[in-house]
Enzyme design. Sequence first.
Site, PDB file in Angstrom:
ATOM      1  N   ASN A 128     -62.292 -13.582 -33.672  1.00 12.97           N
ATOM      2  CA  ASN A 128     -61.706 -12.609 -33.526  1.00 12.97           C
ATOM      3  C   ASN A 128     -61.300 -11.460 -34.704  1.00 12.97           C
ATOM      4  O   ASN A 128     -61.091 -12.003 -35.736  1.00 12.97           O
ATOM      5  CB  ASN A 128     -60.917 -11.766 -32.389  1.00 12.97           C
ATOM      6  CG  ASN A 128     -60.780 -11.538 -31.624  1.00 12.97           C
ATOM      7  OD1 ASN A 128     -61.646 -11.079 -31.946  1.00 12.97           O
ATOM      8  ND2 ASN A 128     -60.017 -11.589 -30.253  1.00 12.97           N
ATOM      9  N   PHE A 129     -61.278  -9.883 -34.363  1.00  9.63           N
ATOM     10  CA  PHE A 129     -60.143  -8.921 -35.034  1.00  9.63           C
ATOM     11  C   PHE A 129     -61.012  -9.548 -36.927  1.00  9.63           C
ATOM     12  O   PHE A 129     -60.605  -9.000 -37.594  1.00  9.63           O
ATOM     13  CB  PHE A 129     -58.933  -9.438 -35.663  1.00  9.63           C
ATOM     14  CG  PHE A 129     -58.115  -9.423 -34.338  1.00  9.63           C
ATOM     15  CD1 PHE A 129     -58.123  -8.404 -33.233  1.00  9.63           C
ATOM     16  CD2 PHE A 129     -57.715 -10.814 -33.725  1.00  9.63           C
ATOM     17  CE1 PHE A 129     -57.537  -8.931 -32.187  1.00  9.63           C
ATOM     18  CE2 PHE A 129     -56.996 -11.113 -32.732  1.00  9.63           C
ATOM     19  CZ  PHE A 129     -57.111  -9.574 -31.720  1.00  9.63           C
ATOM     20  N   LYS A 150     -71.241  -2.921 -47.494  1.00  9.94           N
ATOM     21  CA  LYS A 150     -71.351  -4.174 -49.312  1.00  9.94           C
ATOM     22  C   LYS A 150     -71.590  -5.657 -48.926  1.00  9.94           C
ATOM     23  O   LYS A 150     -71.118  -6.170 -49.633  1.00  9.94           O
ATOM     24  CB  LYS A 150     -70.297  -3.071 -50.348  1.00  9.94           C
ATOM     25  CG  LYS A 150     -70.460  -2.219 -50.049  1.00  9.94           C
ATOM     26  CD  LYS A 150     -67.966  -1.887 -51.143  1.00  9.94           C
ATOM     27  CE  LYS A 150     -68.564  -0.425 -51.454  1.00  9.94           C
ATOM     28  NZ  LYS A 150     -69.813   0.180 -51.571  1.00  9.94           N
ATOM     29  N   THR A 203     -66.807 -12.641 -29.706  1.00  8.90           N
ATOM     30  CA  THR A 203     -67.763 -12.055 -28.781  1.00  8.90           C
ATOM     31  C   THR A 203     -67.668 -10.243 -29.397  1.00  8.90           C
ATOM     32  O   THR A 203     -66.963 -10.880 -30.654  1.00  8.90           O
ATOM     33  CB  THR A 203     -66.875 -11.618 -27.502  1.00  8.90           C
ATOM     34  OG1 THR A 203     -65.776 -11.401 -27.981  1.00  8.90           O
ATOM     35  CG2 THR A 203     -67.015 -13.254 -26.885  1.00  8.90           C
ATOM     36  N   LEU A 221     -59.635 -12.208 -26.320  1.00  6.88           N
ATOM     37  CA  LEU A 221     -59.226 -10.495 -26.525  1.00  6.88           C
ATOM     38  C   LEU A 221     -60.580  -9.682 -27.085  1.00  6.88           C
ATOM     39  O   LEU A 221     -60.767  -9.896 -27.833  1.00  6.88           O
ATOM     40  CB  LEU A 221     -57.809 -10.973 -27.575  1.00  6.88           C
ATOM     41  CG  LEU A 221     -57.068 -11.910 -26.375  1.00  6.88           C
ATOM     42  CD1 LEU A 221     -55.902 -12.181 -27.589  1.00  6.88           C
ATOM     43  CD2 LEU A 221     -56.635 -11.800 -25.709  1.00  6.88           C
TER      44      LEU A 221
HETATM   45  C1  LIG Z   1     -66.918 -23.710 -37.088  1.00  6.78           C
HETATM   46  C2  LIG Z   1     -66.458 -22.018 -37.328  1.00  6.78           C
HETATM   47  C3  LIG Z   1     -66.793 -21.304 -37.656  1.00  6.78           C
HETATM   48  C4  LIG Z   1     -66.536 -19.632 -37.772  1.00  6.78           C
HETATM   49  C5  LIG Z   1     -67.550 -18.374 -37.590  1.00  6.78           C
HETATM   50  C6  LIG Z   1     -68.084 -18.280 -36.174  1.00  6.78           C
HETATM   51  C7  LIG Z   1     -68.588 -16.590 -37.118  1.00  6.78           C
HETATM   52  C8  LIG Z   1     -67.638 -15.719 -36.417  1.00  6.78           C
HETATM   53  C9  LIG Z   1     -68.562 -14.463 -36.853  1.00  6.78           C
HETATM   54  C10 LIG Z   1     -68.009 -13.046 -36.255  1.00  6.78           C
HETATM   55  C11 LIG Z   1     -67.360 -12.818 -35.295  1.00  6.78           C
HETATM   56  C12 LIG Z   1     -66.721 -11.380 -35.509  1.00  6.78           C
HETATM   57  C13 LIG Z   1     -65.839 -10.785 -33.660  1.00  6.78           C
HETATM   58  C14 LIG Z   1     -65.071  -9.471 -33.816  1.00  6.78           C
HETATM   59  O1  LIG Z   1     -64.075  -9.562 -34.699  1.00  6.78           O
HETATM   60  S1  LIG Z   1     -65.888  -8.245 -32.660  1.00  6.78           S
HETATM   61  C15 LIG Z   1     -65.328  -7.203 -33.718  1.00  6.78           C
HETATM   62  C16 LIG Z   1     -65.939  -6.667 -34.739  1.00  6.78           C
HETATM   63  N1  LIG Z   1     -65.174  -6.142 -35.562  1.00  6.78           N
HETATM   64  C17 LIG Z   1     -65.208  -3.962 -35.272  1.00  6.78           C
HETATM   65  O2  LIG Z   1     -66.345  -3.584 -34.866  1.00  6.78           O
HETATM   66  C18 LIG Z   1     -64.309  -3.484 -35.805  1.00  6.78           C
HETATM   67  C19 LIG Z   1     -65.417  -2.044 -36.856  1.00  6.78           C
HETATM   68  N2  LIG Z   1     -66.110  -2.387 -37.768  1.00  6.78           N
HETATM   69  C20 LIG Z   1     -66.095  -2.985 -39.054  1.00  6.78           C
HETATM   70  O3  LIG Z   1     -65.180  -4.058 -39.515  1.00  6.78           O
HETATM   71  C21 LIG Z   1     -67.302  -3.146 -39.491  1.00  6.78           C
HETATM   72  O4  LIG Z   1     -68.702  -3.110 -39.435  1.00  6.78           O
HETATM   73  C22 LIG Z   1     -67.284  -5.363 -39.367  1.00  6.78           C
HETATM   74  C23 LIG Z   1     -66.108  -5.677 -40.248  1.00  6.78           C
HETATM   75  C24 LIG Z   1     -68.034  -5.378 -38.127  1.00  6.78           C
HETATM   76  C25 LIG Z   1     -69.034  -5.233 -40.505  1.00  6.78           C
HETATM   77  O5  LIG Z   1     -69.352  -4.832 -41.661  1.00  6.78           O
HETATM   78  P1  LIG Z   1     -70.012  -4.259 -42.672  1.00  6.78           P
HETATM   79  O6  LIG Z   1     -70.447  -2.932 -41.443  1.00  6.78           O
HETATM   80  O7  LIG Z   1     -68.998  -3.811 -43.661  1.00  6.78           O
HETATM   81  O8  LIG Z   1     -71.242  -5.146 -42.832  1.00  6.78           O
HETATM   82  P2  LIG Z   1     -71.580  -5.754 -44.107  1.00  6.78           P
HETATM   83  O9  LIG Z   1     -72.415  -5.174 -45.425  1.00  6.78           O
HETATM   84  O10 LIG Z   1     -70.234  -6.340 -44.994  1.00  6.78           O
HETATM   85  O11 LIG Z   1     -72.454  -6.818 -43.845  1.00  6.78           O
HETATM   86  C26 LIG Z   1     -73.315  -6.741 -42.756  1.00  6.78           C
HETATM   87  C27 LIG Z   1     -73.752  -8.222 -42.269  1.00  6.78           C
HETATM   88  O12 LIG Z   1     -72.728  -7.955 -40.662  1.00  6.78           O
HETATM   89  C28 LIG Z   1     -73.261  -8.838 -39.635  1.00  6.78           C
HETATM   90  N3  LIG Z   1     -72.294  -7.587 -38.317  1.00  6.78           N
HETATM   91  C29 LIG Z   1     -72.018  -6.628 -38.497  1.00  6.78           C
HETATM   92  N4  LIG Z   1     -70.924  -6.329 -37.495  1.00  6.78           N
HETATM   93  C30 LIG Z   1     -70.589  -7.915 -36.954  1.00  6.78           C
HETATM   94  C31 LIG Z   1     -69.911  -8.764 -35.623  1.00  6.78           C
HETATM   95  N5  LIG Z   1     -68.955  -7.658 -34.848  1.00  6.78           N
HETATM   96  N6  LIG Z   1     -70.368  -9.976 -35.571  1.00  6.78           N
HETATM   97  C32 LIG Z   1     -70.468 -10.523 -37.359  1.00  6.78           C
HETATM   98  N7  LIG Z   1     -71.055  -9.787 -37.683  1.00  6.78           N
HETATM   99  C33 LIG Z   1     -71.818  -8.936 -37.676  1.00  6.78           C
HETATM  100  C34 LIG Z   1     -74.219  -7.560 -39.669  1.00  6.78           C
HETATM  101  O13 LIG Z   1     -75.210  -7.957 -38.604  1.00  6.78           O
HETATM  102  C35 LIG Z   1     -74.838  -8.082 -40.956  1.00  6.78           C
HETATM  103  O14 LIG Z   1     -75.717  -9.018 -41.389  1.00  6.78           O
HETATM  104  P3  LIG Z   1     -77.490  -9.135 -40.626  1.00  6.78           P
HETATM  105  O15 LIG Z   1     -77.603  -8.252 -39.685  1.00  6.78           O
HETATM  106  O16 LIG Z   1     -77.425  -8.653 -42.077  1.00  6.78           O
HETATM  107  O17 LIG Z   1     -77.419 -10.881 -40.868  1.00  6.78           O
END
Ligand SMILES: CCCCCCCCCCCCCC(=O)SCCNC(=O)CCNC(=O)[C@H](O)C(C)(C)COP(=O)(O)OP(=O)(O)OC[C@H]1O[C@@H](n2cnc3c(N)ncnc32)[C@H](O)[C@@H]1OP(=O)(O)O
Length: 456
Positions: free
Chosen positions: A171-172, A182, A207, A456
């Site tokens: 999360n977060f 980037k 989520t 959450l």
């Molecule tokens: C076994 C353990 C495993 C642990 C890990 C499990 C997985 C966890 C996964 C995470 C669960 C998080 C749960 C929460 O916290 S959901 C809440 C997400 N946060 C926000 O919405 C806050 C405001 N937004 C931002 O801070 C940025 O826009 C974020 C950080 C969301 C993206 O940063 P930015 O806009 O600068 O983009 P980039 O250039 O770095 O990267 C672009 C790539 O990122 C993919 N992208 C965009 N949004 C999400 C998203 N919400 N989940 C997963 N991937 C996401 C996107 O499709 C693209 O990939 P692809 O399309 O090219 O493939």
Amino acid sequence: MSDGNSKEQQAKKSLADLFKQMVVDEKEPSPAEPPKSMDEYKFWKTQPVPRFDEEIEKEGPITIQTVDDVRKEPYPIHSSFEWVLLDLESEHDLDQLHELLYDHYVEDHDAVFRFAYSKDFFNWALKPPGWKKEWHLGVRVKETGKLVAFIGGVPGDLTIRNNDIKSVEINFLCVHKQLRSKRLAPLLIKEITRRVNLHNIWQALYTSGTVLPKPLSTCRYGHRPLNWTKLYECGFSSLPMGETKASMVAKTTISNQTKTSGWRKMEEKDVEDVYKLYDAWKSRYEITQIMTIEDIKHWIYGGDNQDGKVIHAYIVEDENNKITDFISYYVLPFSVLENPKHKELGIAYLYYYASEAGIGKSPNDAESQELLKKRLKSLVNDAMVEAKNQKIDVFNALSSQDNTLFLDDLKFGAGDGFLHYYLFNYKAAHISGGIDSKTNEFLDNNKVSSVGVVML
Ligand SMILES: CCCCCCCCCCCCCC(=O)SCCNC(=O)CCNC(=O)[C@H](O)C(C)(C)COP(=O)(O)OP(=O)(O)OC[C@H]1O[C@@H](n2cnc3c(N)ncnc32)[C@H](O)[C@@H]1OP(=O)(O)O
């Protein structure tokens, strides 16, 4: 999305439909439609997640590895930045996380509202039993020490259709607005994956409002105004055609007295009984969180530092002092930007609950569903009364759990937000999120979601 059928439905406006108008855009949103092809998900197509077009024949892990296979060094990061593990016991790091998320986390489309996370909230959300500093992962600017990105993980074992899975909840995820696009997000995800894998954990639940490959389930938000006038003044609710402000206040007014007999605030001595109820209740759903007594103490009661700011839980006791039900909600306010009158909206989110009325009963049994519906309406109504008395302005609930049994009747309006549930490195067939896949409306006729986990 409007078709002949939905126009016909609109003609028969019920009170519940009226409330829906307060929060739904004119255009019905389409929840789980992929915005681009699988091939365009440059990062996600390389990860162990199901493809959009994949038929799930056998449920289970996608790739199997051992800790020996896991890279021991952190992934390289641009030389101006450095990885940092936040110390959420320290005021300084809590302040930095608060500042990052307050300014750069999820905002609504018009940038009018944003989540007002508090330190108490982080203490609750990021430090459950078994929490690890290694999973509070940030990126700092080397020169200034400024925190510019974060991703958080906490332990969260799951049961998915009778299979128990060691897992984390992620999360977060947040990247500073000036560093967006980037590819920092994929790097954070890879690094947290590595850190989780080093603990021999290979699955995660997360989520997002964003459509990624591939949602396990999709739920819709419902909003129940408790202080309509304030919501209206903040631009959260609009005045439906044919209504006046006075008529809306009248329709949304709820009593300030609870009515369930035996209702009281949960106390620490109730933890074990609440645990037993939760544990017996959760088999109603296809995906649930496995919780120990310690987890219940933290997540439902609020832990040792329970000060009533974030999580609120109530129980119902029968005449023999047996606990028959519990219900909980957490509080996470919105900051209201550029409003002359209001700075903050009090928002409560329905969290876990359980009732003997549903234990050992099948959701397919109409008679017991009817009894459960009556019970849940009473519990949720009283939770809202408590919330209203705590100056909460709107009470939110997803279409998950058994919530569709009461959302319409308790005057929740369907919001324009959808929440998609994802599993990392695990294939599972779709789980109902409590909405009709064609109309996106909440399910009715006593049909319910099979999502039992609340994120959450
Ligand atoms: C076994 C353990 C495993 C642990 C890990 C499990 C997985 C966890 C996964 C995470 C669960 C998080 C749960 C929460 O916290 S959901 C809440 C997400 N946060 C926000 O919405 C806050 C405001 N937004 C931002 O801070 C940025 O826009 C974020 C950080 C969301 C993206 O940063 P930015 O806009 O600068 O983009 P980039 O250039 O770095 O990267 C672009 C790539 O990122 C993919 N992208 C965009 N949004 C999400 C998203 N919400 N989940 C997963 N991937 C996401 C996107 O499709 C693209 O990939 P692809 O399309 O090219 O493939």
